[in-house]
Design an enzyme around this catalytic site. Structure first.
Site, short mmCIF file in Angstrom:
data_model
loop_
_atom_site.label_atom_id
_atom_site.label_comp_id
_atom_site.label_asym_id
_atom_site.label_seq_id
_atom_site.Cartn_x
_atom_site.Cartn_y
_atom_site.Cartn_z
N GLU A 162 1.34 50.76 -44.45
CA GLU A 162 2.69 50.47 -44.95
C GLU A 162 3.27 49.28 -44.21
O GLU A 162 3.22 49.22 -43.00
CB GLU A 162 3.56 51.71 -44.73
CG GLU A 162 4.86 51.67 -45.44
CD GLU A 162 4.66 51.27 -46.90
OE1 GLU A 162 4.22 52.11 -47.67
OE2 GLU A 162 4.94 50.11 -47.26
N LYS A 221 -3.12 45.84 -40.22
CA LYS A 221 -1.80 46.42 -40.00
C LYS A 221 -1.38 46.24 -38.54
O LYS A 221 -0.27 45.80 -38.23
CB LYS A 221 -1.82 47.90 -40.38
CG LYS A 221 -0.64 48.71 -39.92
CD LYS A 221 0.64 48.35 -40.66
CE LYS A 221 1.86 48.80 -39.94
NZ LYS A 221 2.83 49.52 -40.67
N CYS A 277 7.11 50.93 -34.28
CA CYS A 277 5.82 50.29 -34.52
C CYS A 277 5.37 49.27 -33.48
O CYS A 277 4.25 49.35 -32.98
CB CYS A 277 5.83 49.60 -35.88
SG CYS A 277 5.78 50.77 -37.23
C1 UDX Z 1 8.02 46.53 -38.49
C2 UDX Z 1 7.31 45.56 -39.44
O1 UDX Z 1 8.23 44.50 -39.78
C3 UDX Z 1 6.85 46.29 -40.69
O2 UDX Z 1 6.11 45.41 -41.52
C4 UDX Z 1 5.97 47.47 -40.28
O3 UDX Z 1 5.60 48.21 -41.42
C5 UDX Z 1 6.70 48.37 -39.32
O4 UDX Z 1 7.15 47.62 -38.19
P1 UDX Z 1 10.43 47.66 -38.36
O5 UDX Z 1 10.03 48.02 -36.98
O6 UDX Z 1 10.95 48.72 -39.27
O7 UDX Z 1 9.19 47.00 -39.14
O8 UDX Z 1 11.55 46.51 -38.31
P2 UDX Z 1 11.51 44.93 -38.05
O9 UDX Z 1 12.42 44.30 -39.02
O10 UDX Z 1 10.15 44.39 -37.97
O11 UDX Z 1 12.22 44.82 -36.62
C6 UDX Z 1 11.61 45.29 -35.43
C7 UDX Z 1 12.46 44.96 -34.23
O12 UDX Z 1 12.48 43.55 -33.98
C8 UDX Z 1 13.93 45.36 -34.38
O13 UDX Z 1 14.41 45.88 -33.17
C9 UDX Z 1 14.62 44.06 -34.73
O14 UDX Z 1 15.98 44.05 -34.38
C10 UDX Z 1 13.81 43.09 -33.86
N1 UDX Z 1 13.87 41.69 -34.33
C11 UDX Z 1 13.40 41.37 -35.56
C12 UDX Z 1 14.35 40.69 -33.47
O15 UDX Z 1 14.76 40.98 -32.35
N2 UDX Z 1 14.36 39.40 -33.91
C13 UDX Z 1 13.90 39.03 -35.14
O16 UDX Z 1 13.94 37.82 -35.46
C14 UDX Z 1 13.41 40.06 -36.00
#
Ligand code: UDX
Ligand code: ADP
Length: 461
Positions: A162, A221, A277
């Site tokens: 996913e 993944k 993740c």
């Molecule tokens: C991530 C992956 O994006 C997704 O494809 C996978 O299936 C699961 O892991 P998720 O953890 O739900 O998704 O959120 P994501 O939007 O990736 O953000 C992860 C973390 O990084 C968050 O704490 C977010 O605030 C942080 N982040 C994200 C930043 O600090 N800066 C950014 O530019 C982007």
């Protein structure tokens, strides 16, 4: 094989939204989502659609439409395993806390328990789909468990990781960049792949569905997450350099991101990434590399986590140092507990680590988050440190209730409502001198400074 009946084991952040969309887009397929957690299942079945176990914009609408028609939630795991042609495994795979690989390897005990249960219950052939993020070659382990415990039934195993991100899960599921399906290269393996492709083509263009071998799918993944996290640690490492040199990280990030070879996503400097993740998957990647003797590869990827922890600690130290140096009230208003906006998930959220650092320095923390509940905050803090001083932590429903008692506001999640606060009124009521530590760089620093606040973002001067 035409799939008529799906069972998904695990009704969490992945299983719940993913199955809701599959059911919504395939009204002729019966989708049963099962979980051993009875409270979770009754919440999924509750009339109160505002309090589903997972908060995701747009989710309740889809659940309302499909639930009771072809989407069902149940605790009767055996019954729905037995009925299914295809079974998705969407259970959690946390980092191991004991035994071999402790602190790095993914704990596969929940996956293994599912495989054993599937083998014991199944009387007809089934396609088993790994949805949870797993170390490369986990499907081999699943295959062995299935074979060992049931030699009468044919099981085909697919990997279909996913890629949804929480907070935008429904959009990510509706219009995925790609759907990845890995399977055996044998004729039966290819037939199984095609059965799953058919489910997705109800709404995803065929050209966006990528089919590979099992190991490529599993490894893709893990490494997709490592690449995304790597960008965040890269920009966060530069934020420290900006503070030392007078460059502005927001300007640098924009300039870098406009290069079409680089792109602008995942270049937002922050107090550190959280979520279920990134950390887990990188630890897993590091573990796999180390066990294969690839020390340099392991060190390279581990550095992402070292920078992430450094960023959280650096942010906490700034707050602690200012409170001490400026003799400020040792009590802060923390805005945000979720690991990002638009989710009620707080797993590995930077706010947990920052709060722990603050209370270890005898600073009281009042916490406000629009979606995370009080019991979750307490659970997160006690999981990190069972002896944490609970008297220093206070959960509040209204961020302004105590406003006159702090000098300091700390922003840890980028919820839109924080951007939209009436900061002028906040300034009029807060203790002076007033400080904002913006761990998400969401506020316009010039405007905030003009109001009268001392503003400290990341990588901005
Ligand atoms: C991530 C992956 O994006 C997704 O494809 C996978 O299936 C699961 O892991 P998720 O953890 O739900 O998704 O959120 P994501 O939007 O990736 O953000 C992860 C973390 O990084 C968050 O704490 C977010 O605030 C942080 N982040 C994200 C930043 O600090 N800066 C950014 O530019 C982007
Ligand atoms: P994710 O973010 O991967 O979806 P969650 O923790 O939100 O992780 O959800 C995983 C779900 O899987 C939990 O609700 C848990 O109760 C469920 N689960 C774990 N193991 C089993 C099992 N053997 N049988 C049924 N449900 C399980």
């Amino acid at each position: 094989m035409k799939i008529k009946n799906i069972c998904c084991i695990g009704a969490g952040y992945v299983g719940g939204p993913t199955m809701s969309i599959i059911a919504h887009k395939n009204p002729n397929i019966k989708v049963n989502v099962v979980d051993m957690n009875a409270d979770k299942i009754s919440a999924w079945n509750s009339k109160d659609l505002d309090n589903l176990p997972v908060y995701e914009p747009g989710l309740s609408k889809v659940v309302k439409e499909a639930r009771g028609r072809n989407l069902f939630f149940s605790n009767d795991i055996n019954k729905y395993i037995d009925q299914a042609d295809m079974i998705f495994i969407s259970v959690n795979t946390p980092t191991k806390t004991s035994g071999e690989g402790m602190g790095y390897a993914a704990d596969l005990k929940y996956i293994e328990a599912c495989a054993k249960q599937i083998a014991e219950v199944s009387k007809t052939d089934k396609i088993i789909v790994e949805k949870s993020t797993v170390p490369v070659r986990t499907s081999e382990k699943i295959r062995q468990i299935l074979k060992l415990n049931n030699s009468h039934v044919d099981f085909q195993i697919l990997s279909n990781p996913e890629f949804l991100a929480e907070g935008t899960a429904m959009r990510d599921l509706e219009i995925p960049d790609r759907v990845l399906i890995g399977g055996d290269k044998t004729p039966d393996g290819q037939k199984a792949i095609e059965s799953l492709v058919k489910i997705y083509t109800s709404w995803v263009p065929r050209k966006n569905i990528l089919t590979t071998n099992l190991w490529s799918s599993e490894l893709s993944k893990l490494t997709a997450n490592a690449f995304l996290a790597q960008r965040i640690s890269s920009i966060n490492s530069l934020s420290e350099l900006c503070e030392e040199t007078g460059a502005d990280i927001e300007e640098v990030s924009k300039a870098i991101g406009m290069d079409s070879r680089i792109g602008s996503s995942f270049l937002k400097s922050s107090v550190g990434f959280g979520g279920s993740c990134f950390q887990k998957d990188i630890l897993n990647l590091v573990y796999i590399a180390r066990t294969l003797g690839l020390e340099k590869v392991a060190d390279y990827w581990e550095q992402i986590l070292i920078i992430n922890e450094h960023q959280r600690n650096r942010f906490s130290s700034k707050i602690i140092d200012f409170i001490k140096k400026e003799n400020l009230e040792p009590e802060v208003l923390m805005l945000g507990w979720a690991f990002k906006k638009n989710t009620n998930d707080s797993r590995e959220s930077a706010s947990i680590y920052v709060t722990n650092n603050l209370i270890n320095n005898s600073i009281k923390v009042d916490i406000y988050d629009p979606k995370v509940k009080e019991y979750q905050v307490n659970f997160d803090l006690s999981s990190l440190n069972p002896d944490y001083d609970a008297s220093l932590v206070n959960y509040i429903d209204n961020p302004f209730i105590n406003i006159s008692s702090y000098n300091t506001v700390v922003i840890t999640t980028e919820w839109d409502e924080f951007k939209d606060f009436d900061w002028k009124t906040v300034y009029n009521n807060i203790k002076k001198p007033a400080y904002i530590f913006d761990g998400r760089n969401i506020l316009k620093s010039e405007i905030i400074k003009k109001i009268g606040f001392n503003y400290l973002g990341l990588g901005r001067n």
